[in-house]
Design an enzyme around this catalytic site. Structure first.
Site, PDB file in Angstrom:
ATOM      1  N   ASP A 124      -0.180   8.756   2.059  1.00 28.67           N
ATOM      2  CA  ASP A 124      -0.420   9.659   3.184  1.00 28.67           C
ATOM      3  C   ASP A 124      -1.803  10.277   3.003  1.00 28.67           C
ATOM      4  OD1 ASP A 124       2.108   9.293   4.353  1.00 28.67           O
ATOM      5  OD2 ASP A 124       3.001  10.882   3.145  1.00 28.67           O
ATOM      6  N   ASP A 147       3.230   6.540  10.210  1.00 29.50           N
ATOM      7  CA  ASP A 147       4.043   7.674  10.666  1.00 29.50           C
ATOM      8  C   ASP A 147       3.692   8.049  12.106  1.00 29.50           C
ATOM      9  OD1 ASP A 147       5.107   7.808   8.078  1.00 29.50           O
ATOM     10  OD2 ASP A 147       3.650   9.326   7.443  1.00 29.50           O
TER      11      ASP A 147
END
EC number: 3.4.23.36
Length: 163
Positions: free
Chosen positions: A123, A141
């Protein structure tokens, strides 16, 4: 002999492939140009901050001893198969539905690849307002969230054929 051209949404899977490629490229770049936990300011409300997530959304179960990696990888794989089957039964003309499914498939498989390769998901997108930070996330995401939004809008705007 004339072949009947498919009216199903299979060609939308190419969009899933594009999402996977963009996701993996962005994670590659994040891993090579960012340092773990050191934010790089992009805009007043946006940093790129490298983070490794062994859990799911919002690092759910991220502190467990490793079983969650297999669990979330399996869920990603099963959901992707289900959504590919759903897409295969969707009419090509249902653009919002097809795009939504393709985004979710691409996002799920992008994170699935990370879990298989590294046992975590990379991330790096960090939205914040002053000292409050939203959970760090990635392109996969984002694709999943936009895809779910499109499916919800499609379902709300499409009249049901059931009485």
């Amino acid at each position: 002999m004339v072949t009947k051209k498919s009216k199903k949404a299979w060609p939308w899977l190419w969009f899933s492939v594009l999402v996977i490629l963009l996701d993996q490229l962005s994670k590659y770049l994040a891993n090579h140009f960012l340092s773990l936990g050191h934010p790089v300011k992009i805009l007043p409300f946006l940093n790129f901050t490298l983070n490794y997530n062994t859990g799911a959304a919002f690092s759910f179960l991220g502190t467990e001893n490793g079983w969650q990696i297999i669990f979330f990888a399996a869920i990603s794989f099963v959901v992707s198969i289900f959504l590919i089957l759903w897409l295969s039964r969707t009419s090509r003309s249902e653009i919002m539905m097809s795009l939504g499914l393709s985004l979710i498939i691409g996002g799920a498989l992008g994170n699935f690849i990370d879990r298989l390769r590294w046992s975590y998901v990379t991330d790096f997108i960090d939205f914040h307002i002053k000292d409050w930070h939203f959970a760090t996330f990635n392109v996969a995401d984002s694709a999943i969230c936009v895809g779910v939004f499109l499916l919800i809008v499609h379902m709300l705007l499409t009249p049901s054929s059931k009485p």
